[in-house]
Design a protein around this motif. Sequence first.
Motif, PDB file in Angstrom:
ATOM      1  N   LYS A   1       0.610  -1.224   0.048  1.00  0.00           N
ATOM      2  CA  LYS A   1      -0.022  -0.001  -0.020  1.00  0.00           C
ATOM      3  C   LYS A   1       0.812   1.150   0.005  1.00  0.00           C
ATOM      4  O   LYS A   1       0.601   2.171  -0.871  1.00  0.00           O
ATOM      5  CB  LYS A   1      -0.837  -0.065   1.263  1.00  0.00           C
ATOM      6  N   LYS A   2       1.942   1.509   0.992  1.00  0.00           N
ATOM      7  CA  LYS A   2       2.786   2.418   0.746  1.00  0.00           C
ATOM      8  C   LYS A   2       3.662   2.769  -0.510  1.00  0.00           C
ATOM      9  O   LYS A   2       3.844   3.841  -0.762  1.00  0.00           O
ATOM     10  CB  LYS A   2       3.927   2.119   1.686  1.00  0.00           C
ATOM     11  N   ARG A   3       3.371   1.622  -1.415  1.00  0.00           N
ATOM     12  CA  ARG A   3       3.937   1.887  -2.610  1.00  0.00           C
ATOM     13  C   ARG A   3       2.950   1.905  -3.851  1.00  0.00           C
ATOM     14  O   ARG A   3       3.138   1.854  -5.030  1.00  0.00           O
ATOM     15  CB  ARG A   3       4.959   0.483  -3.283  1.00  0.00           C
ATOM     16  N   PHE A   4       1.517   1.991  -3.429  1.00  0.00           N
ATOM     17  CA  PHE A   4       0.661   2.264  -4.198  1.00  0.00           C
ATOM     18  C   PHE A   4       0.450   1.115  -5.180  1.00  0.00           C
ATOM     19  O   PHE A   4      -0.146   0.905  -6.511  1.00  0.00           O
ATOM     20  CB  PHE A   4       0.690   3.455  -4.985  1.00  0.00           C
ATOM     21  N   MET A   5       0.691  -0.080  -4.582  1.00  0.00           N
ATOM     22  CA  MET A   5       0.528  -1.346  -5.210  1.00  0.00           C
ATOM     23  C   MET A   5      -0.598  -2.221  -4.692  1.00  0.00           C
ATOM     24  O   MET A   5      -0.976  -1.979  -3.478  1.00  0.00           O
ATOM     25  CB  MET A   5       1.866  -2.303  -5.102  1.00  0.00           C
ATOM     26  N   PRO A   6      -0.975  -3.136  -5.508  1.00  0.00           N
ATOM     27  CA  PRO A   6      -2.023  -4.021  -4.667  1.00  0.00           C
ATOM     28  C   PRO A   6      -1.597  -4.997  -3.722  1.00  0.00           C
ATOM     29  O   PRO A   6      -0.429  -5.158  -3.649  1.00  0.00           O
ATOM     30  CB  PRO A   6      -2.476  -4.988  -6.119  1.00  0.00           C
ATOM     31  N   ARG A   7      -2.202  -5.016  -2.425  1.00  0.00           N
ATOM     32  CA  ARG A   7      -1.668  -5.600  -1.252  1.00  0.00           C
ATOM     33  C   ARG A   7      -1.032  -7.087  -1.690  1.00  0.00           C
ATOM     34  O   ARG A   7      -0.072  -7.419  -1.116  1.00  0.00           O
ATOM     35  CB  ARG A   7      -2.924  -6.530  -0.502  1.00  0.00           C
ATOM     36  N   VAL A   8      -1.587  -7.843  -2.871  1.00  0.00           N
ATOM     37  CA  VAL A   8      -0.987  -9.028  -3.152  1.00  0.00           C
ATOM     38  C   VAL A   8       0.605  -8.984  -3.529  1.00  0.00           C
ATOM     39  O   VAL A   8       1.508  -9.925  -3.451  1.00  0.00           O
ATOM     40  CB  VAL A   8      -1.692  -9.754  -4.198  1.00  0.00           C
ATOM     41  N   ALA A   9       0.801  -7.715  -4.100  1.00  0.00           N
ATOM     42  CA  ALA A   9       2.356  -7.677  -4.470  1.00  0.00           C
ATOM     43  C   ALA A   9       3.040  -7.659  -3.325  1.00  0.00           C
ATOM     44  O   ALA A   9       4.414  -8.188  -3.501  1.00  0.00           O
ATOM     45  CB  ALA A   9       2.366  -6.139  -5.139  1.00  0.00           C
ATOM     46  N   GLY A  10       2.664  -7.334  -2.420  1.00  0.00           N
ATOM     47  CA  GLY A  10       3.372  -7.390  -0.884  1.00  0.00           C
ATOM     48  C   GLY A  10       3.632  -8.886  -0.521  1.00  0.00           C
ATOM     49  O   GLY A  10       4.844  -9.286   0.141  1.00  0.00           O
ATOM     50  N   HIS A  11       2.587  -9.731  -0.926  1.00  0.00           N
ATOM     51  CA  HIS A  11       2.943 -11.183  -0.465  1.00  0.00           C
ATOM     52  C   HIS A  11       3.746 -11.779  -1.307  1.00  0.00           C
ATOM     53  O   HIS A  11       4.667 -12.570  -1.016  1.00  0.00           O
ATOM     54  CB  HIS A  11       1.601 -11.932  -0.773  1.00  0.00           C
ATOM     55  N   SER A  12       3.999 -11.311  -2.752  1.00  0.00           N
ATOM     56  CA  SER A  12       4.973 -11.990  -3.688  1.00  0.00           C
ATOM     57  C   SER A  12       6.381 -11.410  -3.093  1.00  0.00           C
ATOM     58  O   SER A  12       7.436 -11.937  -3.148  1.00  0.00           O
ATOM     59  CB  SER A  12       4.690 -11.286  -5.036  1.00  0.00           C
ATOM     60  N   LYS A  13       6.361 -10.280  -2.870  1.00  0.00           N
ATOM     61  CA  LYS A  13       7.561  -9.689  -2.166  1.00  0.00           C
ATOM     62  C   LYS A  13       8.018 -10.331  -1.044  1.00  0.00           C
ATOM     63  O   LYS A  13       9.372 -10.597  -0.589  1.00  0.00           O
ATOM     64  CB  LYS A  13       7.335  -8.078  -1.979  1.00  0.00           C
ATOM     65  N   GLY A  14       7.188 -10.764   0.015  1.00  0.00           N
ATOM     66  CA  GLY A  14       7.371 -11.187   1.190  1.00  0.00           C
ATOM     67  C   GLY A  14       7.843 -12.829   1.027  1.00  0.00           C
ATOM     68  O   GLY A  14       8.628 -13.151   1.749  1.00  0.00           O
ATOM     69  N   LEU A  15       7.708 -13.385  -0.148  1.00  0.00           N
ATOM     70  CA  LEU A  15       8.320 -14.656  -0.254  1.00  0.00           C
ATOM     71  C   LEU A  15       9.730 -14.566  -0.609  1.00  0.00           C
ATOM     72  O   LEU A  15      10.463 -15.241  -0.228  1.00  0.00           O
ATOM     73  CB  LEU A  15       7.704 -15.253  -1.649  1.00  0.00           C
ATOM     74  N   GLU A  16      10.182 -13.354  -1.429  1.00  0.00           N
ATOM     75  CA  GLU A  16      11.760 -13.043  -1.309  1.00  0.00           C
ATOM     76  C   GLU A  16      12.288 -12.949   0.002  1.00  0.00           C
ATOM     77  O   GLU A  16      13.392 -13.400   0.208  1.00  0.00           O
ATOM     78  CB  GLU A  16      11.651 -11.964  -2.029  1.00  0.00           C
ATOM     79  N   ALA A  17      11.444 -12.601   0.906  1.00  0.00           N
ATOM     80  CA  ALA A  17      11.928 -12.229   2.394  1.00  0.00           C
ATOM     81  C   ALA A  17      12.180 -13.578   3.043  1.00  0.00           C
ATOM     82  O   ALA A  17      12.973 -13.803   3.631  1.00  0.00           O
ATOM     83  CB  ALA A  17      11.151 -11.251   3.297  1.00  0.00           C
ATOM     84  N   VAL A  18      11.398 -14.408   2.588  1.00  0.00           N
ATOM     85  CA  VAL A  18      11.412 -15.952   3.245  1.00  0.00           C
ATOM     86  C   VAL A  18      12.648 -16.666   2.613  1.00  0.00           C
ATOM     87  O   VAL A  18      13.235 -17.046   3.520  1.00  0.00           O
ATOM     88  CB  VAL A  18      10.250 -16.698   2.807  1.00  0.00           C
ATOM     89  N   ARG A  19      12.868 -16.520   1.285  1.00  0.00           N
ATOM     90  CA  ARG A  19      14.140 -17.112   0.855  1.00  0.00           C
ATOM     91  C   ARG A  19      15.369 -16.383   1.504  1.00  0.00           C
ATOM     92  O   ARG A  19      16.268 -17.146   2.057  1.00  0.00           O
ATOM     93  CB  ARG A  19      14.374 -16.698  -0.658  1.00  0.00           C
ATOM     94  N   ALA A  20      15.316 -15.275   1.954  1.00  0.00           N
ATOM     95  CA  ALA A  20      16.629 -14.573   2.546  1.00  0.00           C
ATOM     96  C   ALA A  20      16.417 -14.951   3.951  1.00  0.00           C
ATOM     97  O   ALA A  20      17.798 -15.130   4.676  1.00  0.00           O
ATOM     98  CB  ALA A  20      16.333 -13.009   2.476  1.00  0.00           C
ATOM     99  N   MET A  21      15.540 -15.252   4.530  1.00  0.00           N
ATOM    100  CA  MET A  21      15.458 -15.684   6.068  1.00  0.00           C
ATOM    101  C   MET A  21      16.051 -17.104   6.175  1.00  0.00           C
ATOM    102  O   MET A  21      16.730 -17.158   7.120  1.00  0.00           O
ATOM    103  CB  MET A  21      14.013 -15.459   6.610  1.00  0.00           C
ATOM    104  N   VAL A  22      15.671 -17.977   5.203  1.00  0.00           N
ATOM    105  CA  VAL A  22      15.999 -19.371   5.378  1.00  0.00           C
ATOM    106  C   VAL A  22      17.714 -19.367   5.064  1.00  0.00           C
ATOM    107  O   VAL A  22      18.446 -19.953   5.962  1.00  0.00           O
ATOM    108  CB  VAL A  22      15.536 -20.189   4.023  1.00  0.00           C
ATOM    109  N   ARG A  23      18.320 -18.280   4.118  1.00  0.00           N
ATOM    110  CA  ARG A  23      19.628 -18.248   4.000  1.00  0.00           C
ATOM    111  C   ARG A  23      20.395 -18.007   5.101  1.00  0.00           C
ATOM    112  O   ARG A  23      21.197 -18.406   5.782  1.00  0.00           O
ATOM    113  CB  ARG A  23      19.943 -17.245   2.737  1.00  0.00           C
TER     114      ARG A  23
END
Length: 269
Positions: free
Chosen positions: A35-57
Amino acid sequence: MTSRITASSTQVIPATGDVPRHVAIIMDGNGRWAKKRFMPRVAGHSKGLEAVRAMVRACIERKIGYLTLFAFSSENWRRPVEEVTFLMNLFLKALQAEVGKLHANAVRLKVVGDLSAFDPRIVALIREGEARTSNNGVLTLTICANYGGRWDILQAMNQLALAHPEKAGVYGESDLTPHLAMSFAPEPDLFIRTGGEERISNFLLWQLAYSEFHFTDILWPDFDATALDAAIASYQTRERRFGRTSEQLLGESAVSPAPTCGFGELKNS
Ligand code: IPE
Ligand code: IPE
Ligand code: MG
């Protein structure tokens, strides 16, 4: 004087100077990130998956043994149908794309929650992924999907009642804990919630009884290794007393040397 001993299932005191053995995270703030980036909420979920990968590493690098992530709560079905559908597709695609990489990195995958509500394709991928990675020992990654702490305690109660009807009325903690969804893991040492809210939202109600809590305003898609290190640094300053006094703990360490593996037994006396 007789000491009053209760049979608590939290028996083991990990030394907080070490990295936590088990980190459990409520990954919150995806919608607000978008929302802060004027994107649909679901774009945040896609970006969140990247954060999951980084956290596993990051967890592998820091030799954390268990990482547990709250991906979808039993209450998240209440969201708009488009968002739920998107999340289900993202889960499906993530399972297809990531299991091979997890296996290559010797990560054991577990998915806990009421899977009966999921599309059979997702359930099949979960079962395949769990079987394929079951002998891996570097990190156990647990995804909580359609998970609720209340669901967990109830399903464990029901399993126990079916297995041991003759003990009804005298069940103890150690009778119940083997039936909980995360019985394969030690209780979380460090609980993190991103996104600024300070609540449990029906996450691991039983297992968080003695976890150290860390709340951060960082939105999940922005949560990175540096943010994890800040949470760990905070954890390392805590004194975990498990009901005892500081003086007792100091006394204990004077008698028994620091355990080499970083874990000491809590004696019931
Ligand atoms: C967490 O982010 C992800 C899920 C619950 C699936 P949110 O989607 O709850 O993001 P906010 O809290 O609305 O920002
Ligand atoms: C908790 O986040 C669940 C997950 C992160 C999967 P929510 O965003 O659903 O929690 P509430 O509704 O704000 O408590
Ligand atoms: Mg939220």
